[in-house]
Every structure is written in C-alpha cells, then in structure tokens.
Design an enzyme around this catalytic site. Structure first.
Site, PDB file in Angstrom:
ATOM      1  N   CYS A 117     -12.777  24.193-113.523  1.00 54.29           N
ATOM      2  CA  CYS A 117     -12.108  25.285-112.904  1.00 54.29           C
ATOM      3  C   CYS A 117     -11.370  26.388-113.687  1.00 54.29           C
ATOM      4  CB  CYS A 117     -11.004  24.907-111.798  1.00 54.29           C
ATOM      5  SG  CYS A 117     -11.773  23.740-110.426  1.00 54.29           S
ATOM      6  N   HIS A 265      -7.859  31.425-109.399  1.00 52.61           N
ATOM      7  CA  HIS A 265      -9.118  30.642-109.226  1.00 52.61           C
ATOM      8  C   HIS A 265      -9.027  30.203-107.759  1.00 52.61           C
ATOM      9  CE1 HIS A 265     -11.724  27.201-108.771  1.00 52.61           C
ATOM     10  NE2 HIS A 265     -10.722  26.451-108.819  1.00 52.61           N
ATOM     11  N   ASN A 295     -14.878  26.715-103.048  1.00 48.27           N
ATOM     12  CA  ASN A 295     -14.381  26.771-104.447  1.00 48.27           C
ATOM     13  C   ASN A 295     -15.721  26.500-105.231  1.00 48.27           C
ATOM     14  OD1 ASN A 295     -13.451  25.733-106.919  1.00 48.27           O
ATOM     15  ND2 ASN A 295     -12.003  24.359-106.091  1.00 48.27           N
TER      16      ASN A 295
HETATM   17  O1  UT7 Z   1     -10.397  23.610-107.905  1.00 46.70           O
HETATM   18  C1  UT7 Z   1      -9.865  22.553-108.687  1.00 46.70           C
HETATM   19  C2  UT7 Z   1      -8.520  22.130-108.194  1.00 46.70           C
HETATM   20  N1  UT7 Z   1      -8.362  21.608-106.940  1.00 46.70           N
HETATM   21  C3  UT7 Z   1      -7.293  21.850-106.131  1.00 46.70           C
HETATM   22  O2  UT7 Z   1      -6.600  22.444-106.571  1.00 46.70           O
HETATM   23  C4  UT7 Z   1      -7.429  20.958-104.907  1.00 46.70           C
HETATM   24  C5  UT7 Z   1      -6.253  20.517-104.380  1.00 46.70           C
HETATM   25  N2  UT7 Z   1      -6.165  19.843-103.225  1.00 46.70           N
HETATM   26  C6  UT7 Z   1      -6.357  20.210-101.880  1.00 46.70           C
HETATM   27  O3  UT7 Z   1      -6.846  21.468-101.765  1.00 46.70           O
HETATM   28  C7  UT7 Z   1      -6.256  19.510-100.705  1.00 46.70           C
HETATM   29  O4  UT7 Z   1      -5.533  18.330-101.114  1.00 46.70           O
HETATM   30  C8  UT7 Z   1      -7.321  19.073-100.086  1.00 46.70           C
HETATM   31  C9  UT7 Z   1      -7.902  20.511 -98.994  1.00 46.70           C
HETATM   32  C10 UT7 Z   1      -8.435  18.464-100.815  1.00 46.70           C
HETATM   33  C11 UT7 Z   1      -7.097  17.986 -98.847  1.00 46.70           C
HETATM   34  O5  UT7 Z   1      -6.013  18.577 -98.071  1.00 46.70           O
HETATM   35  P1  UT7 Z   1      -4.783  17.492 -97.573  1.00 46.70           P
HETATM   36  O6  UT7 Z   1      -3.971  18.176 -96.770  1.00 46.70           O
HETATM   37  O7  UT7 Z   1      -4.367  17.047 -99.082  1.00 46.70           O
HETATM   38  O8  UT7 Z   1      -5.446  16.278 -96.614  1.00 46.70           O
HETATM   39  P2  UT7 Z   1      -5.501  14.682 -97.409  1.00 46.70           P
HETATM   40  O9  UT7 Z   1      -6.663  14.596 -98.327  1.00 46.70           O
HETATM   41  O10 UT7 Z   1      -4.166  14.139 -97.375  1.00 46.70           O
HETATM   42  O11 UT7 Z   1      -6.283  14.111 -96.064  1.00 46.70           O
HETATM   43  C12 UT7 Z   1      -5.884  14.101 -94.821  1.00 46.70           C
HETATM   44  C13 UT7 Z   1      -6.363  13.541 -93.701  1.00 46.70           C
HETATM   45  C14 UT7 Z   1      -6.954  12.232 -93.898  1.00 46.70           C
HETATM   46  O12 UT7 Z   1      -6.869  11.532 -92.765  1.00 46.70           O
HETATM   47  P3  UT7 Z   1      -5.727  10.406 -92.532  1.00 46.70           P
HETATM   48  O13 UT7 Z   1      -5.806   9.405 -93.570  1.00 46.70           O
HETATM   49  O14 UT7 Z   1      -4.439  11.245 -92.449  1.00 46.70           O
HETATM   50  O15 UT7 Z   1      -6.162   9.631 -91.336  1.00 46.70           O
HETATM   51  C15 UT7 Z   1      -8.225  12.319 -94.522  1.00 46.70           C
HETATM   52  O16 UT7 Z   1      -9.176  11.351 -94.211  1.00 46.70           O
HETATM   53  O17 UT7 Z   1      -7.588  14.550 -93.592  1.00 46.70           O
HETATM   54  C16 UT7 Z   1      -8.795  13.454 -93.640  1.00 46.70           C
HETATM   55  N3  UT7 Z   1      -9.719  14.268 -94.179  1.00 46.70           N
HETATM   56  C17 UT7 Z   1     -10.656  14.984 -93.381  1.00 46.70           C
HETATM   57  N4  UT7 Z   1     -10.740  15.229 -92.070  1.00 46.70           N
HETATM   58  C18 UT7 Z   1     -11.653  16.203 -91.759  1.00 46.70           C
HETATM   59  C19 UT7 Z   1     -10.086  14.535 -95.334  1.00 46.70           C
HETATM   60  N5  UT7 Z   1     -11.236  15.423 -95.541  1.00 46.70           N
HETATM   61  C20 UT7 Z   1     -11.448  15.799 -94.399  1.00 46.70           C
HETATM   62  C21 UT7 Z   1     -12.552  16.415 -93.621  1.00 46.70           C
HETATM   63  N6  UT7 Z   1     -12.705  16.793 -92.314  1.00 46.70           N
HETATM   64  N7  UT7 Z   1     -13.472  17.282 -94.494  1.00 46.70           N
END
Ligand code: UT7
Length: 338
Positions: A117, A265, A295
């Site tokens: 990135c 980014h 992204n």
């Molecule tokens: O470009 C390089 C740098 N990258 C970044 O900066 C990315 C940084 N991180 C993020 O943007 C966020 O952490 C994400 C968008 C990747 C994820 O969001 P989050 O709010 O941190 O969600 P999470 O990973 O904690 O997941 C929350 C819930 C989980 O379910 P439970 O365990 O709470 O039941 C996941 O299983 O959301 C679930 N989940 C989804 N649900 C529907 C994970 N992915 C999905 C999905 N659709 N695609």
C-alpha cells in the site's frame, strides 16, 4: 544538502477495468452484505479484471500512456521506470521491464518496488531522489494491481476479499528548477516486526517453494491466500498516518491548516475520516474514491490523485499531501507544492 533541483508531477493517468463488482454481486458468492461492507469500509463497488487482456503490466501501461501524454513529453524522454505492485504478472522478472518493452522505449533502467500500500509513495520518493541529484530528468512511476485473481471469493476469505479491487495509476515526475516548488520532501518508514499481520506467505514461508506446494497438492493449503489482522492494521494505520503527515509538515515548517488537499491511500473510508477529523480538514481538503474502487493498494494514490486533478480540485500553488500505510508494515508521506 540543498537539492540542485526539485521534481514535480507533470503528468497523471489512471486505468481501471470496465467490470464493476458491487457489494450485492459479492453477497451472491459469499456470506456478506452491502450494509456491512459500506458501514465498515465505505466501499460500494470495485473493479475486477474480466479478461486475460488486463494484467498488472497492461493496466500500468495504459495509465502510463495517459500520464506521458499529459506531461507533454515523448516516451523516449523517460530516463527511468519505477513500478510498484504486490501482484506482478510474473514472480520474476518484475513488471518494470515489461513496461519498458510494452512502451517500446530505449534501454532505460527499470526498478520494481515491493512496498504494497505504500508502494507508490516509496516509488515517488525514489524518483524524487534521482531528479533532485540531477541524475535523471523524467521518471515514470506506476502503481498497478490485479487483486481479484488472488482473492478467496468464498465466505472464508470475506474479511479481505470484499476490500480489494483492481486498477492502475501513473505519474511522470520531471525536473523543476525552482526548488520552492514541486516535491518538497518524502518520508518513509517500516516496522518489519508486524510483517505477518498483513501478508501473503506463499510460496516460500521461508522454507518451501512453489514446486513443494505442487508436490503436496493440498486443496486446503491456505498459504497462498492473503491474510490480514484487520483491527490491528486499522489501529496502527491511524497512528502512523497521523505521525507521518505531521513529520512531513514539520520538516517544511508547515501546519495542518496549510494543507489544501490530502490524498490518503484508500484503505478504508473510516481511516480517511479519522485523519480528516484529526487534522480538522473539511470535505474539500481530503480526496476519497474508495467508494468506487475499493482498496487498490499501490494504485490507490495515483488513481485518486489523477481523479482529484481531473476534477479541478488541485490547483497550482496548492499544498498537496500524499500519505500511505500498509503491509510491511510500511508507511510514508509526500509533501508537494503543486
Ligand atoms: O491497505 C492496507 C491497510 N489495510 C487497512 O488499513 C485495513 C484496516 N482494517 C480494516 O479496514 C477493518 O479492520 C476491516 C474492514 C478489514 C474489518 O472491519 P472490522 O470492523 O475490524 O471487522 P472485524 O474484522 O472485527 O469483523 C467483525 C465481524 C466478524 O464477525 P463476529 O466475529 O463479530 O461475529 C467478522 O466475521 O464481521 C464479520 N465479517 C464480515 N461480515 C460480513 C468479516 N468480514 C465480513 C464481511 N461481511 N465481508
């Protein structure tokens, strides 16, 4: 040492594949939904290459041709090529030399940057150093990615695969004699301690090679899938974005209030909004297009910068700040007097 010259961005271009993949399209192949994706990331749709025709190199070449034309130079005026990607056409050689071939330009040097990135920011920094010392006059910097072919499009991969999209962007950096203009400074950092928090470990894992993977032929082998510890990456991103923007401003005796346009980014709309709030910038001072493209890693800044410029949002004399954070971890910023 005061530089002999500065570099300035004289041409910008981007290319994205025609094939639009909406959140609803993804919910047909995995357990996800439009509301979750928009709420957590701001993404509405992204592009996925639909034919063999679009590759990381070919998309990069399309973006580069536009940038070269807008720079008002001939392709043979390019002295050096820098190509940033995490999704090269071949494992080796990298796409830099393929661009040299495709553009049909003389045997200039071609360098591949592997900084995910932050790749475009690293690429700009490299180009800038060569121009500042007087070694080169025009450097082509490309960021391009084909993510879609490497993503796990099942529920298992949903937390990564809904985020990433395909596309390419390019910039021509040229010599600027007035050192109060153009790229004022670049700032690069890394923290390898967190290398595995956002990574694709195959084929090596440091221990084995593609031939071993083929021999093992294990359908459940997940080492070829990207992994991301989303929350940990998010927390580090907001801190490092802020730090590296401040570092760049301080280096040039500038304040956040001097920023005319921040092009971050495009990792997550929530990260951009956090930074916007932190630096008290209004909506016209931060450019976001993650809604349309997801992204695109090394391509995200050049695509966003090109769109901002095309929409007349960057004018001569503006203070433009680029900032990135991602896998490595790596992060960086670029401070530009446009
Ligand atoms: O470009 C390089 C740098 N990258 C970044 O900066 C990315 C940084 N991180 C993020 O943007 C966020 O952490 C994400 C968008 C990747 C994820 O969001 P989050 O709010 O941190 O969600 P999470 O990973 O904690 O997941 C929350 C819930 C989980 O379910 P439970 O365990 O709470 O039941 C996941 O299983 O959301 C679930 N989940 C989804 N649900 C529907 C994970 N992915 C999905 C999905 N659709 N695609």
């Amino acid at each position: 040492m005061h530089p002999m010259y500065n570099s300035k961005i004289t041409g910008l271009g981007y290319y994205v594949p025609d094939n639009v993949v909406t959140n609803d399209d993804l919910s047909k192949v995995m357990d996800t939904n439009d509301a979750w994706i928009q709420e957590r990331t701001g993404i509405k749709e992204r592009r996925h290459v639909a034919s063999e025709e679009d590759t990381t190199t070919s998309m990069g070449v399309k973006a580069a041709k536009i940038a070269i034309e807008r720079a008002g130079i001939d392709k043979n005026d390019i002295d050096f090529i820098v190509f940033a990607t995490l999704s090269p056409d071949y494992y080796f050689p990298g796409p830099g030399v393929l661009v040299q071939k495709e553009l049909g330009i003389k045997t200039v040097g071609a360098l591949d940057v592997r900084n995910q990135c932050s790749g475009f920011v690293y690429g700009i920094s490299v180009a800038d150093q060569y121009i500042k010392t007087g070694m080169y006059k025009n450097v082509l910097v490309i960021g391009s990615e084909v993510h879609s072919r490497g993503l796990d499009m099942t529920t298992r991969g949903r937390s990564v695969s809904v985020i990433f999209g395909d596309g390419a962007g390019a910039a021509v950096l040229s010599r600027e004699e007035d050192t109060s203009k153009g790229i004022l400074s670049t700032h690069l950092h890394s923290e390898g301690e967190h290398a595995e928090e956002l990574a694709l470990i195959a084929p090596g894992m440091g221990k084995r090679w593609v031939t071993d993977i083929i021999k093992e032929n294990d359908p459940n082998d997940e080492s070829y899938l990207p992994v991301m510890n989303g929350q940990f990456v998010f927390k580090n991103a907001v801190v490092r974005f802020s730090e590296v923007i401040m570092e760049g401003l301080s280096k040039n005796n500038l304040e956040p209030t001097d920023i005319d346009m921040l092009v971050p980014h495009q990792a997550n709309l929530r990260i951009s909004q956090f930074i916007q709030k932190k630096f008290r910038l209004n909506d016209d001072q931060v450019f976001n297009n993650i809604m349309k493209y997801g992204n695109t890693t090394a391509a995200s800044i050049p695509i966003a910068l090109t769109e901002a410029w095309e929409q007349g949002k960057i004018k001569e004399g503006d203070l433009v700040v680029l900032a990135a954070f991602g896998s490595g971890f790596t992060w960086g910023s670029v401070i530009i007097k446009w």
